[in-house]
Design a protein around this motif. Structure first.
Motif, PDB file in Angstrom:
ATOM      1  N   PRO A   5      14.397 -13.100  -9.135  1.00 39.24           N
ATOM      2  CA  PRO A   5      13.349 -12.460  -9.959  1.00 39.24           C
ATOM      3  C   PRO A   5      13.482 -11.139  -9.839  1.00 39.24           C
ATOM      4  CG  PRO A   5      12.642 -13.467  -7.828  1.00 39.24           C
ATOM      5  CD  PRO A   5      14.185 -13.748  -7.873  1.00 39.24           C
ATOM      6  N   LYS A   6      12.914 -10.448 -10.889  1.00 43.74           N
ATOM      7  CA  LYS A   6      12.780  -8.896 -11.050  1.00 43.74           C
ATOM      8  C   LYS A   6      11.743  -8.412  -9.983  1.00 43.74           C
ATOM      9  CE  LYS A   6      12.909  -8.531 -15.836  1.00 43.74           C
ATOM     10  NZ  LYS A   6      12.116  -8.290 -16.663  1.00 43.74           N
ATOM     11  N   SER A   7      11.803  -7.268  -9.315  1.00 45.59           N
ATOM     12  CA  SER A   7      10.945  -7.083  -8.389  1.00 45.59           C
ATOM     13  C   SER A   7       9.504  -6.927  -8.968  1.00 45.59           C
ATOM     14  CB  SER A   7      11.308  -5.743  -7.841  1.00 45.59           C
ATOM     15  OG  SER A   7      11.419  -4.610  -8.759  1.00 45.59           O
ATOM     16  N   ASP A   8       9.282  -6.577 -10.298  1.00 44.29           N
ATOM     17  CA  ASP A   8       8.035  -6.428 -10.619  1.00 44.29           C
ATOM     18  C   ASP A   8       7.463  -7.711 -11.656  1.00 44.29           C
ATOM     19  OD1 ASP A   8       9.821  -6.201 -12.933  1.00 44.29           O
ATOM     20  OD2 ASP A   8       8.776  -4.422 -13.887  1.00 44.29           O
ATOM     21  N   LEU A   9       8.211  -8.893 -11.322  1.00 42.59           N
ATOM     22  CA  LEU A   9       7.808 -10.322 -11.744  1.00 42.59           C
ATOM     23  C   LEU A   9       6.450 -10.443 -11.918  1.00 42.59           C
ATOM     24  CD1 LEU A   9       9.400 -12.789 -12.845  1.00 42.59           C
ATOM     25  CD2 LEU A   9       8.389 -13.820 -10.700  1.00 42.59           C
ATOM     26  N   LEU A  10       5.569 -10.084 -11.220  1.00 46.44           N
ATOM     27  CA  LEU A  10       4.249 -10.463 -11.165  1.00 46.44           C
ATOM     28  C   LEU A  10       3.153  -9.179 -11.443  1.00 46.44           C
ATOM     29  CD1 LEU A  10       4.419 -13.427  -8.567  1.00 46.44           C
ATOM     30  CD2 LEU A  10       4.475 -13.596 -10.889  1.00 46.44           C
ATOM     31  N   ASP A  11       3.798  -8.165 -11.962  1.00 49.63           N
ATOM     32  CA  ASP A  11       2.955  -6.873 -12.042  1.00 49.63           C
ATOM     33  C   ASP A  11       1.831  -7.411 -12.936  1.00 49.63           C
ATOM     34  OD1 ASP A  11       4.380  -5.539 -10.334  1.00 49.63           O
ATOM     35  OD2 ASP A  11       4.875  -4.111 -11.647  1.00 49.63           O
ATOM     36  N   HIS A  12       0.773  -6.997 -12.568  1.00 50.59           N
ATOM     37  CA  HIS A  12      -0.697  -7.237 -13.372  1.00 50.59           C
ATOM     38  C   HIS A  12      -1.169  -8.658 -13.644  1.00 50.59           C
ATOM     39  CE1 HIS A  12       0.230  -3.217 -14.625  1.00 50.59           C
ATOM     40  NE2 HIS A  12       1.284  -3.415 -15.093  1.00 50.59           N
ATOM     41  N   ARG A  13      -0.417  -9.487 -12.813  1.00 55.49           N
ATOM     42  CA  ARG A  13      -0.776 -11.336 -12.693  1.00 55.49           C
ATOM     43  C   ARG A  13      -1.906 -11.288 -11.570  1.00 55.49           C
ATOM     44  NH1 ARG A  13       3.406 -14.124 -15.588  1.00 55.49           N
ATOM     45  NH2 ARG A  13       3.711 -12.513 -17.147  1.00 55.49           N
ATOM     46  N   ALA A  33       2.107 -11.405  -3.766  1.00 50.59           N
ATOM     47  CA  ALA A  33       2.032 -10.073  -3.554  1.00 50.59           C
ATOM     48  C   ALA A  33       2.935  -9.165  -3.709  1.00 50.59           C
ATOM     49  CB  ALA A  33       0.903 -10.015  -2.248  1.00 50.59           C
ATOM     50  N   ARG A  34       4.311  -9.519  -2.793  1.00 48.59           N
ATOM     51  CA  ARG A  34       5.075  -8.650  -2.776  1.00 48.59           C
ATOM     52  C   ARG A  34       5.897  -8.527  -4.300  1.00 48.59           C
ATOM     53  NH1 ARG A  34       7.183 -12.338   1.466  1.00 48.59           N
ATOM     54  NH2 ARG A  34       6.150 -11.212   3.528  1.00 48.59           N
ATOM     55  N   TYR A  35       5.701  -9.318  -5.129  1.00 43.27           N
ATOM     56  CA  TYR A  35       6.168  -9.202  -6.379  1.00 43.27           C
ATOM     57  C   TYR A  35       5.040  -8.793  -7.406  1.00 43.27           C
ATOM     58  CZ  TYR A  35      10.649 -10.937  -5.481  1.00 43.27           C
ATOM     59  OH  TYR A  35      11.982 -11.236  -4.829  1.00 43.27           O
ATOM     60  N   GLY A  36       3.947  -8.217  -6.716  1.00 47.41           N
ATOM     61  CA  GLY A  36       3.077  -7.359  -7.661  1.00 47.41           C
ATOM     62  C   GLY A  36       1.850  -7.923  -7.854  1.00 47.41           C
ATOM     63  N   GLY A  60       0.487  -2.541   1.166  1.00 57.19           N
ATOM     64  CA  GLY A  60      -0.113  -1.290   0.233  1.00 57.19           C
ATOM     65  C   GLY A  60       0.135  -1.347  -1.151  1.00 57.19           C
ATOM     66  N   LYS A  61       0.442  -2.614  -1.802  1.00 60.27           N
ATOM     67  CA  LYS A  61       0.635  -2.902  -3.157  1.00 60.27           C
ATOM     68  C   LYS A  61      -0.669  -2.949  -4.045  1.00 60.27           C
ATOM     69  CE  LYS A  61       5.090  -4.100  -4.559  1.00 60.27           C
ATOM     70  NZ  LYS A  61       5.882  -4.954  -5.113  1.00 60.27           N
ATOM     71  N   VAL A  62      -1.087  -4.387  -3.903  1.00 61.37           N
ATOM     72  CA  VAL A  62      -2.386  -4.687  -4.412  1.00 61.37           C
ATOM     73  C   VAL A  62      -3.227  -5.408  -3.643  1.00 61.37           C
ATOM     74  CG1 VAL A  62      -1.944  -4.762  -6.888  1.00 61.37           C
ATOM     75  CG2 VAL A  62      -1.013  -6.707  -5.325  1.00 61.37           C
ATOM     76  N   GLU A  63      -4.537  -5.135  -3.694  1.00 62.37           N
ATOM     77  CA  GLU A  63      -5.762  -5.739  -2.858  1.00 62.37           C
ATOM     78  C   GLU A  63      -5.770  -7.340  -2.965  1.00 62.37           C
ATOM     79  OE1 GLU A  63      -8.428  -4.179  -0.859  1.00 62.37           O
ATOM     80  OE2 GLU A  63      -6.395  -2.772  -0.549  1.00 62.37           O
TER      81      GLU A  63
END
Ligand code: NDP
Length: 253
Positions: A5-13, A33-36, A60-63
């Motif tokens: 998986p790309k490291s930003d696979l789940l950004d904004h999900r 969470a590690r994947y965003g 420290g990524k998303v709450e």
């Protein structure tokens, strides 16, 4: 599964995980969470959930936020209220991982206690269904929602003495297939994951004499959990996936 998986696979999900306090669900929540992803944690034990939430927040990524719900006692109305509470914090859900589950007793069918049968069905099937109904409106607000149920190899082929659990997992597969058909032309895919024998508390109670070191860990099986929540699986629906393809069901040898 070999999946990179790309490291930003789940950004904004925004992804909800049930049974996020322990075992596979805890690992899935941390991994998402590690994947965003913003992770919405659910489980019956508020204190354990808060520990997982703190662990995620310390990345420290998303709450993340914890929303306790006991699937053994929750009514359809409790599930509705649960969805209302989530909607106060989140505009939609892009993914739901139904992971919480109980094993019941490993005994021949004729010896299953009615209370144990009902407990397994309530947690693994009935309340999971009521929760699904309550969460569907939030899932349908996603442009590409992913609803994942957790199955088992005994949800495909019955095994002696696994009566209540196996029956509940056959029901889970059925629920997945019906929902997948109902939403096939919509923005929601529905699939099952069979984790395969994995080193957790539940596994240890099912196979107390097994050498746990011969089992995959929850971390090892995360590639499939990521694949099914991310965009790479967008066209997959109605499928029961194996997190450990080719693994022979039963005790590790
Ligand atoms: P664990 O027993 O380690 O974790 C189960 C999770 O479900 C825990 O978070 C637990 O909470 C939660 N849970 C249990 N009862 C309830 C309830 N009444 N309400 C809300 N949450 C509840 O199990 P696994 O991680 O091993 O299993 C996860 C899923 O994978 C299950 O659906 C299981 O059937 C399936 N599975 C597991 C396999 C394996 O080898 N491990 C193989 C095949 C399928 P708490 O922390 O409070 O106990």
């Amino acid at each position: 599964m070999h999946y990179q998986p790309k490291s930003d696979l789940l950004d904004h999900r925004i992804i909800l995980v049930t049974g996020a306090s322990d075992g596979i669900g805890r690992e899935a929540a941390l991994t998402y969470a590690r994947y965003g992803a913003q992770v919405v944690l659910s489980g019956r034990n508020a204190e354990k959930l808060q520990h997982v939430s703190n662990e995620i927040n310390s990345l420290g990524k998303v709450e993340s936020r914890a929303f306790p719900l006991d699937l053994d006692s929750a009514t359809p109305d409790d599930c509705h209220q649960f969805a209302v509470r989530i909607a106060e914090y989140y505009p939609r859900l892009d993914g739901v991982l139904h992971n919480a589950g109980v094993l019941g007793d490993i005994v021949p069918m004729e010896q299953i206690e009615p209370d144990v049968w009902q407990h397994v069905m309530r947690v693994n099937v009935n309340t999971t269904f009521f929760l699904t109904q309550a969460l569907l409106p939030l899932l349908l607000k996603s442009e590409a929602g992913s609803l994942i149920f957790t199955s088992s190899s005994v949800g495909r082929t019955g095994r002696a003495e696994w009566g209540a659990y196996a029956t509940s997992k056959f029901a889970t597969e059925g629920m997945m297939q019906v929902l997948a058909e109902e939403y096939r032309s919509r923005n929601l895919r529905v699939n099952c994951i069979n984790p395969g024998g994995t080193r957790t508390k539940m596994r240890a109670s099912a196979f107390p004499n097994e050498d746990a070191n011969k089992l995959k860990t929850p971390t090892d099986i995360m590639p499939l959990y990521l694949y099914l929540m991310g965009d790479d699986s967008r066209r997959k629906t109605g499928i029961s996936f194996d997190a450990q393809p080719g693994r022979k069901p039963g005790a590790a040898e």
